[in-house]
Design an enzyme around this catalytic site. Structure first.
Site, mmCIF file in Angstrom:
data_model
loop_
_atom_site.group_PDB
_atom_site.id
_atom_site.type_symbol
_atom_site.label_atom_id
_atom_site.label_comp_id
_atom_site.label_asym_id
_atom_site.label_seq_id
_atom_site.Cartn_x
_atom_site.Cartn_y
_atom_site.Cartn_z
ATOM 1 N N GLY A 13 0.832 -1.208 0.000
ATOM 2 C CA GLY A 13 0.000 0.000 0.000
ATOM 3 C C GLY A 13 0.859 1.247 0.000
ATOM 4 N NE ARG A 74 -2.126 -4.492 -2.013
ATOM 5 C CZ ARG A 74 -1.691 -4.007 -0.849
ATOM 6 N NH1 ARG A 74 -0.709 -4.585 -0.213
ATOM 7 N NH2 ARG A 74 -2.240 -2.936 -0.317
ATOM 8 C CG ASP A 105 3.974 -7.087 7.877
ATOM 9 O OD1 ASP A 105 3.221 -6.798 6.920
ATOM 10 O OD2 ASP A 105 3.554 -7.371 9.017
ATOM 11 C CB THR A 127 2.494 0.495 6.033
ATOM 12 O OG1 THR A 127 1.125 0.306 6.403
ATOM 13 C CG2 THR A 127 3.347 0.058 7.207
ATOM 14 C CG ASP A 129 -1.985 -0.227 7.890
ATOM 15 O OD1 ASP A 129 -2.783 0.708 7.692
ATOM 16 O OD2 ASP A 129 -1.851 -1.184 7.106
ATOM 17 C CG ASP A 131 0.864 -3.059 9.989
ATOM 18 O OD1 ASP A 131 1.812 -2.436 9.498
ATOM 19 O OD2 ASP A 131 0.097 -3.759 9.304
ATOM 20 N NE ARG A 173 -2.473 -4.806 5.988
ATOM 21 C CZ ARG A 173 -1.801 -5.500 5.114
ATOM 22 N NH1 ARG A 173 -2.341 -5.799 3.967
ATOM 23 N NH2 ARG A 173 -0.584 -5.895 5.369
#
Ligand code: ATP
Length: 322
Positions: A13, A74, A105, A127, A129, A131, A173
């Site tokens: 993303g 992707r 990741d 990202t 996120d 995360d 996410r």
């Protein structure tokens, strides 16, 4: 073998601030005598040789731009053995000795597999996120949170005027970092996180009714993407409290926009640091921020690291929502 040519790509993303990281890789790289190749559309572009040499001016006028000038994709093919071999052969054609991957990741898993074929890979966390286990910060996180906060303030205006309840679903996410921080900064009555079990009556309905009895005029519930169901939660609130409730799913607006100062500076620092790692002869590392300082972690170890939500912030959010 010493590195002479660096390839840089953005993957997964997109996130605001990726351009600052690309710019830093290019300029730090050229400044230190490397040839830097920009690979378009992530691993997909690497497979197809969608690659161009970057000059100092190739990255002019991009630091303020959201998205990624290299574009991202992707790639299913890159996850296969044949795809990895094809990417290696394309890297040899272009003379790429090391690959800097700006992404999340999933992108590191691809990079790790690529490193098993002998490519030297360096990962930069990009990202919204936040995360990624090995780092306290990921590029794009701050801009995304500020975009959410701006939306919360706007929704609050209309929510107050009509004495309504708003349920706002935000990205992240499987992680609740954006939801938690924006919930606190936006004064939410309840924050629903994927890391925490929740009971709609106890954690949402009761605080809203209590708040109403204390004289509140509007109500905000933040739902993390990892939980989802904002529309259903809004319906349930309206049924149980008789307060008119609207759901808003913010969506991809959170991924765009001009990066904040923090994302520009973090992108710049992390991009430059990645080049420094190559200058120091390091191989297969992920750049991270730990206790406020830049660090690098072995890619295998980085992929095994887990990140848990900040319990102190969760508790604080509950107290301040009173
Ligand atoms: P974001 O968190 O923003 O979605 P991400 O980097 O986690 O970013 P992914 O779509 O998961 O995004 O991964 C990006 C690309 O990395 C994939 O399209 C694929 O090409 C590659 N990739 C992901 N997982 C693997 C894997 N297990 N093996 C090889 N390649 C992978």
């Amino acid at each position: 073998m010493s590195v002479k040519t660096i390839g840089v790509l953005t993957s997964g993303g997109d996130a605001p601030g990726m351009n600052a990281a690309v710019r830093a890789v290019v300029r730090m790289g050229i400044y230190n005598g490397f040839k830097v190749l920009g690979i378009h559309k992530g691993y997909e572009g690497l497979l197809h040789g969608d690659i161009e040499e970057m000059k100092i001016r190739s990255v002019g006028d991009i630091i303020q731009r959201g998205g990624t000038i290299l574009q991202t994709a992707r790639s299913q093919e890159f996850t296969t053995e044949a795809g990895l071999q094809k990417a290696l052969s394309m890297s040899k054609i272009f003379g790429i000795d090391a690959l800097i991957v700006i992404g999340g990741d999933g992108s590191y898993r691809g990079a790790r597999d690529f490193s098993h074929l002998g490519m030297n890979v360096i990962g930069i966390p990009g990202t919204i996120d936040n995360d990624i286990g090995c780092t306290e910060y990921t590029i794009g996180y701050d801009t995304a949170m500020n975009t959410v906060l701006d939306a919360i303030d706007k929704i609050r205006d209309t929510s107050y005027s009509h004495e309504r309840c708003s349920v706002l679903e935000v990205m992240g996410r499987h992680a609740g970092w954006i939801a938690l921080n924006c919930g606190i900064a936006g004064g939410a009555e309840a924050i629903v996180l994927p890391e925490k079990e929740f009971d709609i009556d106890k954690d949402i309905i009761f605080p809203i009714i209590e708040g109403r009895n204390r004289g509140k005029k509007h109500y905000l519930v933040i739902v993390a993407e990892g939980v989802g169901g904002a529309v259903e939660i809004a319906k349930c609130i309206e049924e149980k409290t008789d307060i008119i409730t609207r759901a808003t799913i913010l969506g991809h607006i959170q991924r765009g926009g001009s990066p904040t100062l923090r994302d520009r500076v973090m992108g710049s620092r992390m991009g430059a640091y990645a080049v420094e790692l190559l200058m120091a002869g390091k191989r297969n590392r992920i750049v991270g921020l730990q206790n406020g300082a830049l660090v690098d972690i072995d890619i295998e170890e980085a992929l095994s690291m887990k990140k848990s939500i900040d319990e102190e912030l969760v508790n604080l959010s509950k107290i301040l929502a009173l």
